[in-house]
Design a protein around this motif. Structure first.
Motif, mmCIF file in Angstrom:
data_model
loop_
_atom_site.group_PDB
_atom_site.id
_atom_site.type_symbol
_atom_site.label_atom_id
_atom_site.label_comp_id
_atom_site.label_asym_id
_atom_site.label_seq_id
_atom_site.Cartn_x
_atom_site.Cartn_y
_atom_site.Cartn_z
ATOM 1 N N GLY A 122 30.998 -20.135 16.413
ATOM 2 C CA GLY A 122 32.211 -20.396 15.658
ATOM 3 C C GLY A 122 33.417 -20.512 16.559
ATOM 4 N N VAL A 123 34.558 -20.128 16.007
ATOM 5 C CA VAL A 123 35.834 -20.250 16.705
ATOM 6 C C VAL A 123 36.352 -18.843 16.996
ATOM 7 N N LEU A 124 36.642 -18.570 18.252
ATOM 8 C CA LEU A 124 37.044 -17.229 18.667
ATOM 9 C C LEU A 124 38.268 -16.730 17.907
ATOM 10 N N SER A 125 39.311 -17.552 17.821
ATOM 11 C CA SER A 125 40.543 -17.105 17.159
ATOM 12 C C SER A 125 40.290 -16.748 15.697
ATOM 13 N N MET A 126 39.414 -17.506 15.035
ATOM 14 C CA MET A 126 39.099 -17.240 13.641
ATOM 15 C C MET A 126 38.362 -15.915 13.486
ATOM 16 N N GLN A 127 37.324 -15.718 14.287
ATOM 17 C CA GLN A 127 36.537 -14.491 14.166
ATOM 18 C C GLN A 127 37.366 -13.270 14.557
ATOM 19 N N GLU A 128 38.194 -13.433 15.579
ATOM 20 C CA GLU A 128 39.032 -12.320 16.004
ATOM 21 C C GLU A 128 40.025 -11.934 14.908
ATOM 22 N N ASN A 129 40.616 -12.925 14.252
ATOM 23 C CA ASN A 129 41.583 -12.645 13.194
ATOM 24 C C ASN A 129 40.922 -11.945 12.018
ATOM 25 N N ARG A 130 39.733 -12.390 11.651
ATOM 26 C CA ARG A 130 39.019 -11.776 10.523
ATOM 27 C C ARG A 130 38.692 -10.320 10.823
ATOM 28 N N LEU A 131 38.267 -10.059 12.044
ATOM 29 C CA LEU A 131 37.947 -8.678 12.429
ATOM 30 C C LEU A 131 39.200 -7.813 12.448
ATOM 31 N N LYS A 132 40.324 -8.375 12.876
ATOM 32 C CA LYS A 132 41.585 -7.628 12.872
ATOM 33 C C LYS A 132 42.011 -7.310 11.441
ATOM 34 N N LEU A 133 41.991 -8.309 10.571
ATOM 35 C CA LEU A 133 42.433 -8.117 9.198
ATOM 36 C C LEU A 133 41.568 -7.108 8.454
ATOM 37 N N SER A 134 40.283 -7.100 8.764
ATOM 38 C CA SER A 134 39.356 -6.182 8.097
ATOM 39 C C SER A 134 39.437 -4.764 8.643
ATOM 40 N N GLY A 135 40.072 -4.603 9.807
ATOM 41 C CA GLY A 135 40.134 -3.297 10.452
ATOM 42 C C GLY A 135 38.901 -2.965 11.259
ATOM 43 N N LEU A 136 38.014 -3.948 11.448
ATOM 44 C CA LEU A 136 36.752 -3.689 12.155
ATOM 45 C C LEU A 136 36.825 -3.957 13.656
ATOM 46 N N LYS A 137 37.856 -4.646 14.114
ATOM 47 C CA LYS A 137 37.903 -5.045 15.523
ATOM 48 C C LYS A 137 37.895 -3.834 16.461
ATOM 49 N N ARG A 138 38.420 -2.725 16.016
ATOM 50 C CA ARG A 138 38.481 -1.525 16.863
ATOM 51 C C ARG A 138 37.106 -1.029 17.277
ATOM 52 N N TYR A 139 36.058 -1.435 16.548
ATOM 53 C CA TYR A 139 34.708 -0.986 16.876
ATOM 54 C C TYR A 139 34.026 -1.871 17.920
ATOM 55 N N PHE A 140 34.642 -3.009 18.253
ATOM 56 C CA PHE A 140 34.025 -3.974 19.165
ATOM 57 C C PHE A 140 34.617 -3.861 20.569
ATOM 58 N N ASN A 141 33.731 -3.868 21.558
ATOM 59 C CA ASN A 141 34.174 -3.858 22.954
ATOM 60 C C ASN A 141 34.659 -5.229 23.401
ATOM 61 N N ASP A 142 34.046 -6.285 22.851
ATOM 62 C CA ASP A 142 34.454 -7.648 23.187
ATOM 63 C C ASP A 142 33.839 -8.594 22.166
ATOM 64 N N LEU A 143 34.359 -9.821 22.149
ATOM 65 C CA LEU A 143 33.869 -10.834 21.220
ATOM 66 C C LEU A 143 33.325 -12.015 22.011
ATOM 67 N N PHE A 144 32.066 -12.355 21.787
ATOM 68 C CA PHE A 144 31.440 -13.506 22.422
ATOM 69 C C PHE A 144 31.226 -14.565 21.342
ATOM 70 N N VAL A 145 32.042 -15.607 21.383
ATOM 71 C CA VAL A 145 32.023 -16.649 20.352
ATOM 72 C C VAL A 145 31.820 -17.994 21.033
ATOM 73 N N SER A 146 31.035 -18.849 20.425
ATOM 74 C CA SER A 146 30.523 -20.048 21.086
ATOM 75 C C SER A 146 31.608 -20.952 21.666
ATOM 76 N N ASP A 147 32.741 -21.126 20.956
ATOM 77 C CA ASP A 147 33.738 -22.051 21.491
ATOM 78 C C ASP A 147 34.376 -21.517 22.772
ATOM 79 N N ASP A 148 34.343 -20.190 22.955
ATOM 80 C CA ASP A 148 34.878 -19.590 24.173
ATOM 81 C C ASP A 148 33.802 -19.451 25.244
ATOM 82 N N ILE A 149 32.595 -19.138 24.821
ATOM 83 C CA ILE A 149 31.472 -18.984 25.759
ATOM 84 C C ILE A 149 31.094 -20.332 26.376
ATOM 85 N N GLY A 150 31.202 -21.396 25.576
ATOM 86 C CA GLY A 150 30.848 -22.724 26.075
ATOM 87 C C GLY A 150 29.456 -23.159 25.680
ATOM 88 N N HIS A 151 28.744 -22.303 24.983
ATOM 89 C CA HIS A 151 27.392 -22.591 24.490
ATOM 90 C C HIS A 151 27.231 -21.881 23.153
#
Length: 226
Positions: A122-151
């Motif tokens: 998916g799209v990193l900015s989208m997934q990151e925003n959803r995790l922030k809004l839900s309050g779940l991002k604090r549980y993640f060490n990092d986000l690996f999303v295809s548009d940022d990873i390149g694959h």
């Protein structure tokens, strides 16, 4: 011994169908178009087919995002700007965070002992925003999303790049996701153990076999006892 969890986002952390239906309704409202349930059924059929083609590596994630609203317009016989619809939908979807049952409790418990990384197509900015809004991002060490990873999953390069960023070996990771083709097969090709999250009790017709299968997210803790 596992040190980290690679966790899929759509249909594992968030209920993609419910999130996308809400975003689609708002998209049609912004485009001043009438909305009914048949529209979502058509969108879902197109979306699922395109994502299957992406998982078979026939399309890229960008292709799916570009094609689906153009195809929906043709299918429904509606005259709208498909690029504008794509942009509206992407923005609105990034604000939807209808969670899978039990996910917050599970993340809170497991993050105390294991590193948790998002592993998403998916799209990193989208997934990151959803995790922030839900309050779940604090549980993640990092986000690996295809548009940022390149694959994109199931490409082994998605996993090798993610492992390099996390400084982890395959034996130290447990991949959790709902897709046998994308999450489970991709993890297997990378030498990573996997958990198939199967909340609807589907019968697999695939040769792809996960190391574990769970129907409820709270059962994920049992995968760490063996």
């Amino acid at each position: 011994m596992y040190k980290a969890i690679f966790l899929d986002i759509d249909d594992t952390v968030f209920n993609f169908k419910k999130c996308s239906e809400s975003a689609l309704k708002e998209t049609f409202s912004m485009l001043n178009l009438n909305y009914n349930n048949n529209i979502f059924e058509s969108f879902t059929a197109i979306d699922e087919r395109l994502w299957k083609e992406q998982k078979a590596q026939l399309l890229t994630v960008a292709d799916v995002l570009d094609i689906r609203f153009a195809e929906l317009s043709d299918t429904l016989g509606l005259n709208y700007d498909s690029n504008l619809a794509k942009d509206h939908f992407g923005q609105l979807l990034g604000e939807q965070y209808i969670m899978e049952p039990g996910i917050e409790e599970v993340l809170k418990k497991l993050s105390a002992e294991y590193k948790i990384y998002a592993a998403s197509n998916g799209v990193l900015s989208m997934q990151e925003n959803r995790l922030k809004l839900s309050g779940l991002k604090r549980y993640f060490n990092d986000l690996f999303v295809s548009d940022d990873i390149g694959h994109a999953k199931p490409d082994i390069s998605f996993f090798t790049e993610s492992m390099e960023r996390a400084d982890l070996y395959p034996s130290e990771i447990l991949m959790v996701g709902d897709s046998l083709v994308s999450d489970i097969a991709g993890a297997q090709n990378a030498g990573i153990d996997s958990v198939w999250y199967n909340p609807y009790g589907l019968t697999s017709e695939s040769r792809i076999q996960a190391d574990y299968e769970i129907n409820h997210l709270h059962d994920l803790s049992y995968c760490f006892k063996s």
